[in-house]
Design a protein around this motif. Structure first.
Motif, PDB file in Angstrom:
ATOM      1  N   ASP A  11      -8.232   9.868   3.150  1.00 43.91           N
ATOM      2  CA  ASP A  11      -6.694  10.076   3.225  1.00 43.91           C
ATOM      3  C   ASP A  11      -6.661  11.069   1.928  1.00 43.91           C
ATOM      4  N   SER A  12      -7.442  12.012   1.416  1.00 43.11           N
ATOM      5  CA  SER A  12      -7.251  12.874   0.317  1.00 43.11           C
ATOM      6  C   SER A  12      -6.693  12.253  -0.958  1.00 43.11           C
ATOM      7  N   SER A  13      -6.973  10.925  -1.325  1.00 36.45           N
ATOM      8  CA  SER A  13      -6.314  10.376  -2.419  1.00 36.45           C
ATOM      9  C   SER A  13      -7.475   9.786  -3.209  1.00 36.45           C
ATOM     10  N   PRO A  14      -7.351   9.852  -4.482  1.00 36.63           N
ATOM     11  CA  PRO A  14      -8.480   9.217  -5.211  1.00 36.63           C
ATOM     12  C   PRO A  14      -8.524   7.628  -5.100  1.00 36.63           C
ATOM     13  N   VAL A  15      -9.620   7.113  -5.358  1.00 35.89           N
ATOM     14  CA  VAL A  15      -9.844   5.596  -5.150  1.00 35.89           C
ATOM     15  C   VAL A  15      -8.772   4.848  -6.267  1.00 35.89           C
ATOM     16  N   GLN A  16      -9.200   4.358  -7.229  1.00 35.39           N
ATOM     17  CA  GLN A  16      -8.651   3.771  -8.334  1.00 35.39           C
ATOM     18  C   GLN A  16      -9.187   3.959  -9.527  1.00 35.39           C
ATOM     19  N   LEU A  17      -8.681   3.851 -10.869  1.00 37.56           N
ATOM     20  CA  LEU A  17      -9.241   3.845 -12.065  1.00 37.56           C
ATOM     21  C   LEU A  17     -10.297   2.797 -12.069  1.00 37.56           C
ATOM     22  N   LYS A  78      -8.964  14.109 -16.379  1.00 41.56           N
ATOM     23  CA  LYS A  78     -10.043  13.382 -16.386  1.00 41.56           C
ATOM     24  C   LYS A  78      -9.814  11.690 -16.636  1.00 41.56           C
ATOM     25  N   ALA A  79      -8.755  11.583 -17.376  1.00 39.26           N
ATOM     26  CA  ALA A  79      -8.026  10.181 -17.412  1.00 39.26           C
ATOM     27  C   ALA A  79      -7.384   9.735 -15.997  1.00 39.26           C
ATOM     28  N   LEU A  80      -6.888  10.354 -15.400  1.00 35.36           N
ATOM     29  CA  LEU A  80      -6.587  10.012 -13.909  1.00 35.36           C
ATOM     30  C   LEU A  80      -7.851   9.862 -12.978  1.00 35.36           C
ATOM     31  N   GLY A  81      -8.993  10.317 -13.371  1.00 28.41           N
ATOM     32  CA  GLY A  81     -10.331  10.435 -12.388  1.00 28.41           C
ATOM     33  C   GLY A  81     -10.306  11.444 -11.382  1.00 28.41           C
ATOM     34  N   THR A  82      -9.264  12.467 -11.606  1.00 29.98           N
ATOM     35  CA  THR A  82      -9.194  13.300 -10.430  1.00 29.98           C
ATOM     36  C   THR A  82      -9.813  14.892 -10.691  1.00 29.98           C
ATOM     37  N   GLY A  83      -9.788  15.179 -11.935  1.00 25.32           N
ATOM     38  CA  GLY A  83     -10.260  16.833 -12.190  1.00 25.32           C
ATOM     39  C   GLY A  83      -9.100  17.508 -11.038  1.00 25.32           C
ATOM     40  N   PHE A  84      -9.368  19.039 -11.087  1.00 32.23           N
ATOM     41  CA  PHE A  84      -8.308  19.627 -10.316  1.00 32.23           C
ATOM     42  C   PHE A  84      -8.839  19.399  -8.828  1.00 32.23           C
ATOM     43  N   ALA A  85      -8.582  18.425  -8.407  1.00 31.83           N
ATOM     44  CA  ALA A  85      -8.817  18.217  -6.983  1.00 31.83           C
ATOM     45  C   ALA A  85      -7.712  17.406  -6.559  1.00 31.83           C
ATOM     46  N   TYR A  86      -7.651  17.128  -4.998  1.00 35.17           N
ATOM     47  CA  TYR A  86      -6.537  16.337  -4.616  1.00 35.17           C
ATOM     48  C   TYR A  86      -5.076  17.060  -4.432  1.00 35.17           C
ATOM     49  N   ALA A 115      -0.576   9.830 -10.108  1.00 36.40           N
ATOM     50  CA  ALA A 115      -0.428   8.798 -11.208  1.00 36.40           C
ATOM     51  C   ALA A 115       0.382   7.526 -10.852  1.00 36.40           C
ATOM     52  N   ASP A 116       1.354   7.851 -10.015  1.00 35.86           N
ATOM     53  CA  ASP A 116       2.163   6.748  -9.225  1.00 35.86           C
ATOM     54  C   ASP A 116       1.246   5.745  -8.350  1.00 35.86           C
ATOM     55  N   MET A 117       0.268   6.440  -7.650  1.00 32.14           N
ATOM     56  CA  MET A 117      -0.327   5.466  -6.854  1.00 32.14           C
ATOM     57  C   MET A 117      -1.366   4.677  -7.555  1.00 32.14           C
ATOM     58  N   LEU A 118      -1.857   5.258  -8.754  1.00 32.25           N
ATOM     59  CA  LEU A 118      -2.720   4.452  -9.845  1.00 32.25           C
ATOM     60  C   LEU A 118      -1.833   3.492 -10.653  1.00 32.25           C
ATOM     61  N   ASN A 119      -0.634   3.540 -10.376  1.00 31.13           N
ATOM     62  CA  ASN A 119       0.173   2.426 -11.232  1.00 31.13           C
ATOM     63  C   ASN A 119       0.290   3.019 -12.837  1.00 31.13           C
ATOM     64  N   VAL A 120       0.125   4.355 -13.153  1.00 37.97           N
ATOM     65  CA  VAL A 120       0.040   4.796 -14.528  1.00 37.97           C
ATOM     66  C   VAL A 120       1.448   4.652 -15.123  1.00 37.97           C
ATOM     67  N   VAL A 121       1.612   4.086 -16.217  1.00 36.44           N
ATOM     68  CA  VAL A 121       2.945   3.732 -16.739  1.00 36.44           C
ATOM     69  C   VAL A 121       3.011   4.477 -17.995  1.00 36.44           C
ATOM     70  N   GLU A 122       1.894   5.316 -18.522  1.00 37.69           N
ATOM     71  CA  GLU A 122       2.132   6.061 -19.947  1.00 37.69           C
ATOM     72  C   GLU A 122       0.776   6.977 -19.834  1.00 37.69           C
ATOM     73  N   LEU A 123       1.111   8.073 -20.415  1.00 34.57           N
ATOM     74  CA  LEU A 123      -0.056   8.902 -20.613  1.00 34.57           C
ATOM     75  C   LEU A 123       0.069   9.752 -22.062  1.00 34.57           C
ATOM     76  N   PRO A 124      -0.299   8.975 -22.849  1.00 30.87           N
ATOM     77  CA  PRO A 124      -0.340   9.477 -24.285  1.00 30.87           C
ATOM     78  C   PRO A 124      -1.652  10.375 -24.438  1.00 30.87           C
ATOM     79  N   ILE A 125      -1.156  11.556 -25.358  1.00 26.43           N
ATOM     80  CA  ILE A 125      -2.275  12.450 -25.386  1.00 26.43           C
ATOM     81  C   ILE A 125      -2.300  12.491 -26.940  1.00 26.43           C
ATOM     82  N   SER A 126      -3.512  13.216 -27.495  1.00 26.80           N
ATOM     83  CA  SER A 126      -3.743  13.587 -28.739  1.00 26.80           C
ATOM     84  C   SER A 126      -4.424  14.971 -28.821  1.00 26.80           C
ATOM     85  N   GLU A 143      -0.167  -0.310 -15.107  1.00 18.54           N
ATOM     86  CA  GLU A 143       0.592  -1.614 -15.519  1.00 18.54           C
ATOM     87  C   GLU A 143      -0.254  -2.604 -15.598  1.00 18.54           C
ATOM     88  N   ASP A 144      -1.707  -2.716 -14.767  1.00 17.45           N
ATOM     89  CA  ASP A 144      -2.509  -3.624 -15.054  1.00 17.45           C
ATOM     90  C   ASP A 144      -3.044  -3.927 -16.485  1.00 17.45           C
TER      91      ASP A 144
END
Length: 189
Positions: A11-17, A78-86, A115-126, A143-144
């Motif tokens: 379905d052209s979506s990533p699995v999960q983290l 990379k944190a989302l587990g996708t790269g420039f795909a999807y 990110a919404d599908m993976l329930n990502v609530v924050e993406l801090p970067i350094s 969220e988990d």
């Protein structure tokens, strides 16, 4: 067999983290970014938002800041587990700064949908750089992971609770001994 988060599903979506937090890091050579910008000026418009370009171009070393922001975009993916795909485009990730100066990733388009599908609530970067390299690290906090942190028991708090329960039991035994004899015996003092 478990599917990797970087493989594409039907379905052209990533699995999960693979866990409750995704981690990504990327390194970009500053001189390479400088050559890309000189050779292909349209690269900046294709990859960076207007505010990112304004910020980078206003610095003493624009290539350093472009390299750092490009590393951040890669680290986020990379944190989302996708790269420039999807269907994710580089401009779907924008490095923005909070009023205090702390950088964070602002997602739009397909990156935000994933990110919404993976329930990502924050993406801090350094972000950091040397005279030769730019590096970025990103965390996709779900969220988990927030729920797990809230449910986790603090070992010192648990030890304190057990101590209070034990102290209450000892006090109860002491009171029972006083009630049975009418006076405190030498052993209970």
């Amino acid at each position: 067999m478990k599917q990797s988060t970087t493989e594409q599903t039907t379905d052209s979506s990533p699995v999960q983290l693979d866990g409750q937090v995704g981690l990504g890091i990327d390194l970009v050579q500053i001189d390479r970014m400088e050559r890309i910008i000189e050779r292909t000026p349209s690269f900046k418009e294709k990859v960076f938002s207007e505010s990112e370009r304004a910020y980078c171009d206003a610095t003493a070393s624009p290539a350093t800041h472009y390299a750092t922001r490009f590393a951040a975009k890669e680290a986020v993916l990379k944190a989302l587990g996708t790269g420039f795909a999807y269907g994710i485009h580089p401009r779907d990730i924008e490095v923005v700064r909070h009023p205090g100066g702390r950088p964070t990733a602002k997602l739009t388009g397909r990156a935000k949908e994933i990110a919404d599908m993976l329930n990502v609530v924050e993406l801090p970067i350094s972000l950091s750089y040397t005279h030769t390299d730019a590096v970025a690290c990103a965390m996709a906090i779900t969220e988990d992971s927030v729920r797990a942190r809230l449910e986790r028991t603090d070992p010192m708090e648990e030890l304190s609770k057990q101590f209070k329960e034990l102290r209450g039991m000892l006090d109860s035994i002491d009171s029972s001994a006083k009630d049975a004899t009418g006076t405190a015996s030498e052993e209970t003092l």
